[in-house]
Design an enzyme around this catalytic site. Structure first.
Site, mmCIF file in Angstrom:
data_model
loop_
_atom_site.group_PDB
_atom_site.id
_atom_site.type_symbol
_atom_site.label_atom_id
_atom_site.label_comp_id
_atom_site.label_asym_id
_atom_site.label_seq_id
_atom_site.Cartn_x
_atom_site.Cartn_y
_atom_site.Cartn_z
ATOM 1 N N HIS A 70 0.965 -1.345 -0.095
ATOM 2 C CA HIS A 70 -0.207 0.027 0.016
ATOM 3 C C HIS A 70 1.110 1.630 -0.374
ATOM 4 C CE1 HIS A 70 -3.062 -2.881 1.856
ATOM 5 N NE2 HIS A 70 -3.470 -2.709 0.237
ATOM 6 N N GLU A 73 1.856 3.118 3.094
ATOM 7 C CA GLU A 73 1.999 3.174 4.466
ATOM 8 C C GLU A 73 3.524 3.658 4.441
ATOM 9 O OE1 GLU A 73 -1.512 0.317 4.028
ATOM 10 O OE2 GLU A 73 0.421 -0.336 4.839
ATOM 11 N N HIS A 171 3.258 -3.373 7.448
ATOM 12 C CA HIS A 171 1.783 -2.187 6.759
ATOM 13 C C HIS A 171 2.247 -1.365 8.362
ATOM 14 C CE1 HIS A 171 -0.158 -4.760 3.321
ATOM 15 N NE2 HIS A 171 1.209 -5.479 3.841
ATOM 16 N N GLU A 235 1.639 -5.247 11.221
ATOM 17 C CA GLU A 235 0.635 -3.823 10.773
ATOM 18 C C GLU A 235 1.694 -3.130 11.764
ATOM 19 O OE1 GLU A 235 -1.642 -2.532 8.683
ATOM 20 O OE2 GLU A 235 -2.525 -4.199 7.885
HETATM 21 ZN ZN LIG Z 1 -1.634 -1.484 3.994
#
Ligand SMILES: [Zn+2]
Length: 356
Positions: A70, A73, A171, A235
């Site tokens: 992404h 990020e 992420h 994350e």
């Molecule tokens: Zn992500």
């Protein structure tokens, strides 16, 4: 493999592979060179760089680190860019084979999650399903699968079998989280969860883990299911613009990742489930109509739990209410395309019955 252009060689002398990638977001000619310490560096594409140290006989690890799947990020991109820089300039000595991936360079340049489609929903062949390879993200997902396959399969040492494969896809979340950092453990098809992996996650300051119970189109499930890798989506906190990340908050993850690639083993503490918050998916809520609406504030944190009966979302005539004690929301996003997952509901769980 081609020779490097002068401009490319200069950027790499300073270790700036991220800059080289972002200046060439669509493609980069492949090239290969050797560092003074003997490590072979192969640039395979934009955002794709492979390091192969002179391997000692006992080494068995093949490690993939990915970031920027992404594009907005940024913290993981900064962590990986620094790691690559220190490897290229010889400040960090590599111990294991390593493939570093900057997932979506065009989206990184645009400071957006994606250009046309969520790259992390396109793996395990999903890139070629439906309409097929119609956009850059679909083509990139297919290419990333091929680079990972080649990396795991084309090992130039023959004496150490079996090898251990890892993929950590880094992420940051769109929203805040009751537990700032958390990992998604892909569905293992009832194979046991790995104690050593929980220990590594804890070294990264990640003690909240979501255990999936179904296949997924994510990068980490692809590596786990197709290649037998220990693979995770990690994350690391909340999305911030480049340069605005408080890197102190990522200090442990940064240190553990550097230790992972440069030392025989990462310093960990013995696994104790009491020190973790473990969740499993109770249900996925998919958006079915344009009327899909969340009934809580935009800034509600991941892992927030509400009393049973609370109205969470409506989708036309359908109402979604909290069904179970302790049921918590994660990844709510009303803006997804119709048919896609708008939110996951999770409940506390344990791994004690199936851990190795
Ligand atoms: Zn992500």
């Amino acid at each position: 493999m081609a020779q490097l252009s002068t401009q490319h060689a200069q950027l790499l002398q300073h270790g700036d592979f991220l800059q080289l990638t972002l200046s060439n977001p669509d493609s980069l000619p492949s090239s290969q060179f050797t560092l003074p310490n003997g490590t072979t560096v192969s640039i395979l594409d934009t955002g794709v760089i492979c390091f192969e140290p002179v391997l000692c006989e006992s080494d068995t690890k093949d490690i993939v680190l990915s970031c920027g799947v992404h594009g907005n990020e940024t913290a993981p991109i900064e962590i990986c860019a620094e790691l690559v820089k220190d490897l290229l300039t010889g400040q960090l000595q590599l111990k294991h084979r390593l493939l570093v991936l900057f997932g979506n360079p065009a989206a990184i340049n645009a400071s957006t999650r994606e250009i046309t489609e969520n790259l992390n929903r396109l793996f395990s062949g999903h890139h070629s399903m439906g309409a097929g390879l119609i956009n850059a993200e679909r083509k990139r997902a297919k290419a990333l699968e091929e680079y990972v396959s080649r990396f795991y399969q084309e090992v130039r040492v023959t004496n150490v079998v079996p090898r251990n494969r890892y993929l950590y896809d880094l992420h940051t979340a769109i929203r805040g989280s009751r537990f700032e950092k958390f990992a998604v453990y892909p569905f293992l098809h009832n194979k046991p969860w790995q104690k050593a992996q929980f220990e590594f996650l804890q070294a990264c300051d990640v003690t909240t883990v979501l255990l999936m119970q179904t296949p997924a189109s994510t990068f980490s499930y692809y590596a786990s299911n197709t290649h037998g890798a220990d693979a995770f989506t990690i994350e690391l906190g909340k999305v911030q613009p480049f340069g605005r990340n408080d890197m102190q908050r990522f200090a442990k993850a940064r240190a553990a990742l550097r230790q992972l690639v440069s030392e025989a083993a990462v310093s960990t503490v013995h696994f104790d489930e009491q020190q973790f918050q473990l969740y499993q998916v109770y249900r996925a809520i998919n958006k079915q109509t344009q009327e899909f609406k969340l009934h809580f504030a935009d800034d509600v944190e991941n892992f927030t739990a509400y009393p049973q009966g609370t109205l969470l979302a409506t989708d036309g005539d359908i109402e979604y209410r909290v069904e179970r004690e302790g049921e918590a929301i994660i990844f709510p996003n009303a803006k997804v395309a119709i048919g896609q997952r708008a939110m996951l509901m999770v409940v506390p769980t344990t791994v004690a019955h199936n851990i190795a």
